[in-house]
Design a protein around this motif. Structure first.
Motif, PDB file in Angstrom:
ATOM      1  N   GLY A   1       0.818  -1.214   0.000  1.00  0.00           N
ATOM      2  CA  GLY A   1       0.000   0.000   0.000  1.00  0.00           C
ATOM      3  C   GLY A   1       0.847   1.258   0.000  1.00  0.00           C
ATOM      4  N   ILE A   2       1.921   1.266   0.783  1.00  0.00           N
ATOM      5  CA  ILE A   2       2.804   2.434   0.825  1.00  0.00           C
ATOM      6  C   ILE A   2       3.472   2.647  -0.533  1.00  0.00           C
ATOM      7  CG2 ILE A   2       4.923   3.352   1.842  1.00  0.00           C
ATOM      8  CD1 ILE A   2       4.097   1.930   4.453  1.00  0.00           C
ATOM      9  N   LEU A   3       3.922   1.560  -1.162  1.00  0.00           N
ATOM     10  CA  LEU A   3       4.540   1.676  -2.484  1.00  0.00           C
ATOM     11  C   LEU A   3       3.535   2.181  -3.519  1.00  0.00           C
ATOM     12  CD1 LEU A   3       6.921   1.291  -4.372  1.00  0.00           C
ATOM     13  CD2 LEU A   3       6.329  -1.126  -4.566  1.00  0.00           C
ATOM     14  N   ALA A   4       2.314   1.643  -3.485  1.00  0.00           N
ATOM     15  CA  ALA A   4       1.282   2.094  -4.415  1.00  0.00           C
ATOM     16  C   ALA A   4       0.957   3.566  -4.180  1.00  0.00           C
ATOM     17  CB  ALA A   4       0.018   1.247  -4.251  1.00  0.00           C
ATOM     18  N   GLY A   5       0.936   3.990  -2.903  1.00  0.00           N
ATOM     19  CA  GLY A   5       0.675   5.394  -2.592  1.00  0.00           C
ATOM     20  C   GLY A   5       1.749   6.309  -3.146  1.00  0.00           C
ATOM     21  N   GLY A   6       3.017   5.876  -3.090  1.00  0.00           N
ATOM     22  CA  GLY A   6       4.096   6.669  -3.678  1.00  0.00           C
ATOM     23  C   GLY A   6       3.948   6.819  -5.175  1.00  0.00           C
ATOM     24  N   LEU A   7       3.576   5.734  -5.848  1.00  0.00           N
ATOM     25  CA  LEU A   7       3.351   5.797  -7.294  1.00  0.00           C
ATOM     26  C   LEU A   7       2.193   6.737  -7.627  1.00  0.00           C
ATOM     27  CD1 LEU A   7       3.758   2.051  -8.353  1.00  0.00           C
ATOM     28  CD2 LEU A   7       5.197   3.958  -9.083  1.00  0.00           C
ATOM     29  N   LEU A   8       1.110   6.626  -6.854  1.00  0.00           N
ATOM     30  CA  LEU A   8      -0.041   7.506  -7.078  1.00  0.00           C
ATOM     31  C   LEU A   8       0.352   8.972  -6.907  1.00  0.00           C
ATOM     32  CD1 LEU A   8      -2.848   5.538  -5.202  1.00  0.00           C
ATOM     33  CD2 LEU A   8      -2.738   5.956  -7.660  1.00  0.00           C
ATOM     34  N   LEU A   9       1.156   9.263  -5.885  1.00  0.00           N
ATOM     35  CA  LEU A   9       1.570  10.642  -5.627  1.00  0.00           C
ATOM     36  C   LEU A   9       2.337  11.213  -6.811  1.00  0.00           C
ATOM     37  CD1 LEU A   9       1.716  12.966  -3.550  1.00  0.00           C
ATOM     38  CD2 LEU A   9       3.894  11.991  -2.789  1.00  0.00           C
ATOM     39  N   VAL A  10       3.268  10.443  -7.349  1.00  0.00           N
ATOM     40  CA  VAL A  10       4.080  10.914  -8.475  1.00  0.00           C
ATOM     41  C   VAL A  10       3.225  11.110  -9.725  1.00  0.00           C
ATOM     42  CG1 VAL A  10       5.960  10.292 -10.046  1.00  0.00           C
ATOM     43  CG2 VAL A  10       6.208   9.890  -7.597  1.00  0.00           C
ATOM     44  N   ILE A  11       2.391  10.126 -10.033  1.00  0.00           N
ATOM     45  CA  ILE A  11       1.566  10.202 -11.250  1.00  0.00           C
ATOM     46  C   ILE A  11       0.533  11.322 -11.128  1.00  0.00           C
ATOM     47  CG2 ILE A  11      -0.073   8.978 -12.711  1.00  0.00           C
ATOM     48  CD1 ILE A  11       2.789   8.001 -12.979  1.00  0.00           C
ATOM     49  N   TYR A  12      -0.094  11.451  -9.966  1.00  0.00           N
ATOM     50  CA  TYR A  12      -1.062  12.534  -9.769  1.00  0.00           C
ATOM     51  C   TYR A  12      -0.400  13.901  -9.927  1.00  0.00           C
ATOM     52  CZ  TYR A  12      -4.679   9.402  -7.846  1.00  0.00           C
ATOM     53  OH  TYR A  12      -5.642   8.440  -7.677  1.00  0.00           O
ATOM     54  N   ALA A  13       0.802  14.046  -9.356  1.00  0.00           N
ATOM     55  CA  ALA A  13       1.504  15.323  -9.465  1.00  0.00           C
ATOM     56  C   ALA A  13       1.802  15.652 -10.925  1.00  0.00           C
ATOM     57  CB  ALA A  13       2.798  15.288  -8.650  1.00  0.00           C
TER      58      ALA A  13
END
Length: 417
Positions: free
Chosen positions: A230-242
């Motif tokens: 979940g933490i790894l997926a959250g990091g990916l989401l943060l980068v892509i969303y930004a």
């Protein structure tokens, strides 16, 4: 002790990212960027709280509790059953699954042209393929993590690189009225539309199933592996969303009604016809990934409720029902989703937050008081006839009228013996 690290952890993180990253995740960040303009980053911080922080906290809360049913049973077993069914139906055949097909179809429509029955034909093919992949939910890591997720990220990077090399505008524009005063609060409300907090309460079970398929069976190791993924997926989401929000803020199309229109205009400007093809591929992959994940988790849940009915039959039923509902179109689905989200989201948020509070709050009266008053306000605020009354509470005009009732209910519950 068994442990999940290295390549296996990365693949599971990619799998969970793929399950989260669907239609709304593509649409709303660029629309936020286009609307927020110079106030992008405060608005994005709020968006990240509700579209990344809360979903990942939901995955962790469910993993620690041992399932959504156990987490919600801290209120009452009957509430747990009713709430879980409502959540699964909303992220399943009633709203989120049909939205994946209708959104991807609208992005393909400029390439396919018009035609009677085209959407019906597309939805049949789309849901048949998603159903076949979802037949083996324990194999999602191989199918989503190895292939579809990297392909999706690569396509988004191409679009982002094109915007950086040839920006449509030199700087962020003037914020729209909604983002001029309190952009962070508006960003939080915008994050609701991804529906990922509700999805996060359910995806943890599918990820746990995939971890067990890798040979990790100790309950503690499964919980820790789910949280790490979940933490790894959250990091990916943060980068892509930004990336997507930045792209939206640099566009010269602030008047576009949706993020889909913003991205379509941008891709066409940067790459012409090829840009439309690129964008259609991005939407198709993202929507397909999420559709597969949702069919899997909803099918698994209702199979546990109705064990006599085989999982393939339940998954097939929900795929067929979603196919029919998707044909009412994206606009119709969004109209249906707004009041449902306003009713369910606050309850989901307080359940997640309560699970992380200290031990003195971990008793039934605290859960009952907090959830009951939150639900009373959120449901009333979602009903047309009682919206004005419900939103008269403090913070109600900003969409957070449930906060004070939640705190009052929590306080009453804590002091109950």
């Amino acid at each position: 002790m068994q442990d999940l690290r290295g390549k296996k952890l990365v693949l599971l993180g990619f799998t969970l990212f793929s399950m989260f990253f669907g239609a709304g995740n593509l649409i709303f960040p660029p629309h936020l960027g286009a609307q927020a303009g110079a106030n992008l980053w405060p608005a994005f911080a709020g968006f990240a709280v509700s579209a990344i922080g809360l979903p990942i906290m939901g995955v962790a809360a469910v993993a620690n509790a041992g399932g959504l049913d156990r987490l919600a049973s801290r209120v009452h077993p009957k509430f747990a059953l009713a709430f879980a069914i409502l959540v699964y139906l909303s992220i399943g055949p009633c709203l989120a699954i049909p939205r994946t097909a209708s959104t991807s179809f609208e992005m393909l429509l400029p390439l396919l042209g018009g035609g009677h029955g085209l959407q019906l034909g597309y939805s049949v093919v789309f849901f048949t393929a998603a159903f076949l992949v979802a037949l083996r939910p324990e194999k999602l890591t191989d199918r989503l993590g190895h292939v579809l997720c990297p392909a999706l990220i690569a396509l988004i990077l191409i679009l982002f690189a094109g915007c950086l090399l040839h920006p449509v505008a030199a700087q962020y524009g003037t914020p729209a009225a909604a983002y001029a005063q309190l952009p962070a609060l508006e960003g939080i409300l915008g994050g609701y539309q991804t529906m990922d907090t509700l999805a996060g309460l359910n995806f943890g079970a599918v990820i746990a199933l995939n971890i067990q398929a890798l040979g990790i069976t100790e309950p503690k190791a499964v919980r820790q592996g789910t949280i790490r993924a979940g933490i790894l997926a959250g990091g990916l989401l943060l980068v892509i969303y930004a990336m997507l929000a930045h792209v939206g803020a640099l566009t010269a199309y602030p008047d576009c009604a949706t993020g889909a229109e913003t991205l379509t205009a941008l891709a066409s400007t940067l790459f012409g016809r090829a840009g439309q093809v690129l964008l259609a591929a991005i939407f198709l992959l993202a929507c397909f990934n999420t559709c597969v994940g949702l069919i899997s988790c909803v099918g698994q849940y209702f199979h546990t409720l109705l064990p006599r009915i085989p999982y393939p039959a339940i998954a097939g039923f929900f795929a067929a029902a979603s196919m029919l509902i998707s044909n009412i179109g994206l606009a119709g689905i969004i109209r249906l989703s707004t009041p449902v989200l306003h009713a369910l989201y606050p309850v989901a948020i307080v359940l997640i937050v309560l699970s992380f509070l200290p031990a003195q709050f971990q008793k039934r009266p605290a859960y009952v008081g907090c959830v009951a008053l939150t639900a009373a306000q959120s449901v009333l605020a979602a009903l047309p006839l009682t919206t004005v009354f419900a939103n008269a509470l403090p913070l109600g005009q900003f969409g957070f009228g449930w906060v004070v009732p939640a705190l009052v209910g929590l306080g009453i519950g804590v002091f109950c013996r």
